[in-house]
Write an enzyme that holds these catalytic residues in place. Structure first.
Site, short mmCIF file in Angstrom:
data_model
loop_
_atom_site.label_atom_id
_atom_site.label_comp_id
_atom_site.label_asym_id
_atom_site.label_seq_id
_atom_site.Cartn_x
_atom_site.Cartn_y
_atom_site.Cartn_z
N HIS A 18 0.84 -1.22 0.00
CA HIS A 18 0.00 0.00 0.00
C HIS A 18 0.87 1.26 0.00
O HIS A 18 0.42 2.31 0.44
CB HIS A 18 -0.95 0.05 1.21
CG HIS A 18 -1.66 -1.23 1.49
ND1 HIS A 18 -2.94 -1.49 1.02
CD2 HIS A 18 -1.28 -2.35 2.15
CE1 HIS A 18 -3.32 -2.69 1.41
NE2 HIS A 18 -2.31 -3.24 2.09
N SER A 55 14.24 22.37 -15.07
CA SER A 55 13.07 23.20 -15.28
C SER A 55 13.52 24.55 -15.82
O SER A 55 14.57 25.05 -15.43
CB SER A 55 12.33 23.39 -13.95
OG SER A 55 11.52 24.55 -14.01
N LYS A 72 15.26 22.12 -9.83
CA LYS A 72 14.58 20.89 -10.23
C LYS A 72 15.40 19.99 -11.13
O LYS A 72 16.18 20.43 -11.96
CB LYS A 72 13.27 21.23 -10.95
CG LYS A 72 12.31 21.94 -10.06
CD LYS A 72 11.07 21.21 -9.71
CE LYS A 72 10.43 20.45 -10.79
NZ LYS A 72 9.03 20.21 -10.56
N GLU A 92 8.90 9.26 -16.77
CA GLU A 92 7.50 9.65 -16.97
C GLU A 92 7.01 9.27 -18.37
O GLU A 92 5.87 8.82 -18.55
CB GLU A 92 7.34 11.16 -16.75
CG GLU A 92 7.55 11.56 -15.31
CD GLU A 92 7.64 13.08 -15.17
OE1 GLU A 92 6.72 13.66 -14.60
OE2 GLU A 92 8.63 13.68 -15.64
#
Ligand code: ARG
Length: 468
Positions: free
Chosen positions: A166, A287, A293, A300
């Protein structure tokens, strides 16, 4: 680019006999597959070369015609590879583009090539050959990804991290064991690829339109020449079957799903909050506005491409589900789905192998996380069963009280005092502290398939031997 200016008023030269005029412009638009099936040129020419050879061997065409056809086909292959071939939409597909060019190049002998053959067995052959090659590429890419994981597993056979259920800290495991979980997943994919190759290894050529042919062809010869184990056995099934494409897409969908789960973990692990891994610059981006970042874009995109692959499987299943035997033009819609899924799959596998090899593992952060969240609570319960003879359910309850106490005191189970633990159950002795460390916890998981470092090493050896 395909030739859109070709005169659509003249009838098709391949079957012009009973057609008075050419197709409507919109017909050409919906009908032509050359924009995508040109990808099959090498398979189409290989099939034609084998067919011409067999036709000559069986005396159906002359040796001179075979030589003429063979020379012409090789010239066409060179033209396509040199990018000097003009593809025409008016000629619909790769089969007719090549045959028409052959006629231009070698004259009447070209007209004998299509003896005892139809585009139905021709396309079934070309596509099967292409899928077989793609499965070979998938096999190599999976092998490489598994090798990458085995190396990381070996390096981290003892690196402790929290195992999750979980996505909540569950029990300590080793990072090596976690890597081996992916080896199992991609190992199953690899075995599915090999099964699929074995199943599709039958040659469609010679099924002709759907009924076979009256010419005394030798299907065993063409099957062997084209690298297939044997010819297909039923001509109707041969031209209507796209199971090999569906199997490829099913394998691709399952593999892409595995890649996506891995991508998801990499995305989570590389957040500053987890900080379990750092992606190399090679597989991340910055970024344009936030200088701090480092984004896991490659992971992704691998995760996202699963959508295209799964979509391709559903699309082709849906194309096939209503088709009567044998061939229907609907089946022309098989190729783009497979080509697109193959591209996504190849990219995903290669990107993941690169990421797995390049990942910087933060063993300190992993160990720290494994030590929090009371990950060794099960070890305390198991100790109570083993050493104090408690039934597991009661041991679970006692441990729950110890966890609550540690939470109140803001410490780990191992940091509770012996007195504190004994106030919950007086069977507890100082020996309990030996099982409350994360290292003791993973070392104790020696059951077959468990996370103990010794097991991890044994499983790596098993896989290495298997992978050759
Ligand atoms: N372009 C066609 C396809 O991809 C080739 C087979 C055409 N056969 C036919 N009977 N129209 O399916």
């Amino acid at each position: 680019m395909p030739d859109k200016t070709a005169d659509s008023k003249s009838s098709n030269q391949m079957w012009g006999g009973r057609f008075a005029s050419g197709p409507a412009a919109i017909m050409e638009e919906i009908n032509a597959s050359i924009d995508f099936d040109r990808k099959l040129y090498a398979q189409d020419i290989a099939g034609s070369l084998a067919h011409a050879e067999m036709l000559a061997e069986t005396g159906i065409i002359s040796a001179e015609d075979r030589d003429t056809i063979t020379h012409g086909l090789k010239t066409i292959r060179d033209e396509i590879e040199a990018d000097t071939f003009t593809f025409s939409r008016r000629l619909e597909d790769i089969h007719m583009n090549i045959e028409a060019r052959l006629a231009e190049l070698v004259g009447p002998a070209a007209g004998r090539l299509h003896t005892a053959r139809s585009r139905n067995d021709q396309v079934a052959l070309d596509f099967r050959l292409w899928v077989k090659e793609e499965l070979g590429r998938t096999e190599a890419a999976l092998t490489d990804l598994i090798a990458a994981f085995l190396d990381r597993a070996e390096e981290h056979a003892e690196t402790v991290m929290p195992g999750f259920t979980h996505l909540q800290t569950a029990q300590p495991v080793t990072f090596g064991h976690h890597c081996l979980a992916y080896v199992e997943m991609f190992g199953r994919d690899l075995s599915r690829v090999r099964d699929a190759i074995a199943r599709l290894d039958e040659c469609p050529l010679g099924a002709a339109a759907l009924a076979g042919t009256g010419f005394a062809i030798d299907r065993h010869q063409t099957a062997e020449a084209l690298g297939f184990r044997e010819p297909t056995r039923n001509s109707i099934d041969t031209v209507s079957d796209r199971d090999f494409a569906l199997e490829f897409l099913s394998i691709a969908a399952i593999t892409a799903t595995h890649l996506s789960r891995l991508a998801e973990e990499i995305v989570i692990w590389s957040t500053p909050q987890f900080n379990f891994v750092r992606l190399s610059d090679a597989f991340s981006t910055g970024s344009s506005i936030m200088p701090q970042k480092k984004n896991p874009d490659a992971a992704e995109l691998v995760r996202a491409k699963t959508g295209r692959v799964n979509g391709a499987l559903i699309a082709l299943l849906t194309v096939m589900k209503g088709l009567p035997l044998a061939y229907s033009k609907d089946m022309q819609e098989d190729k783009e789905q497979v080509f697109d899924a193959a591209e996504s799959l190849d990219l995903g596998l290669a990107a993941m192998a690169g990421m797995v090899r390049d990942l910087k593992v933060n063993a300190t952060a992993m160990r720290h996380a494994a030590g929090s969240g009371h990950a060794t609570a099960t070890d305390l319960a198991d100790w109570l069963v083993r050493e104090a003879g408690l039934p597991f359910r009661e041991a679970h309850h006692v441990t729950g009280r110890a966890v609550a106490m540690a939470d109140r005191e803001g410490c780990t189970l191992g940091e509770l005092s012996l007195d504190a633990l004994r106030s919950i159950n007086d069977a507890i002795t100082p020996a309990v502290f030996d099982v409350l460390t994360v290292d003791a916890s993973v070392a104790s998981r020696t059951s077959f398939g468990g996370t103990a470092p010794a097991n991890v090493r044994r499983q790596i050896a098993w896989w290495r031997e298997r992978m050759g």
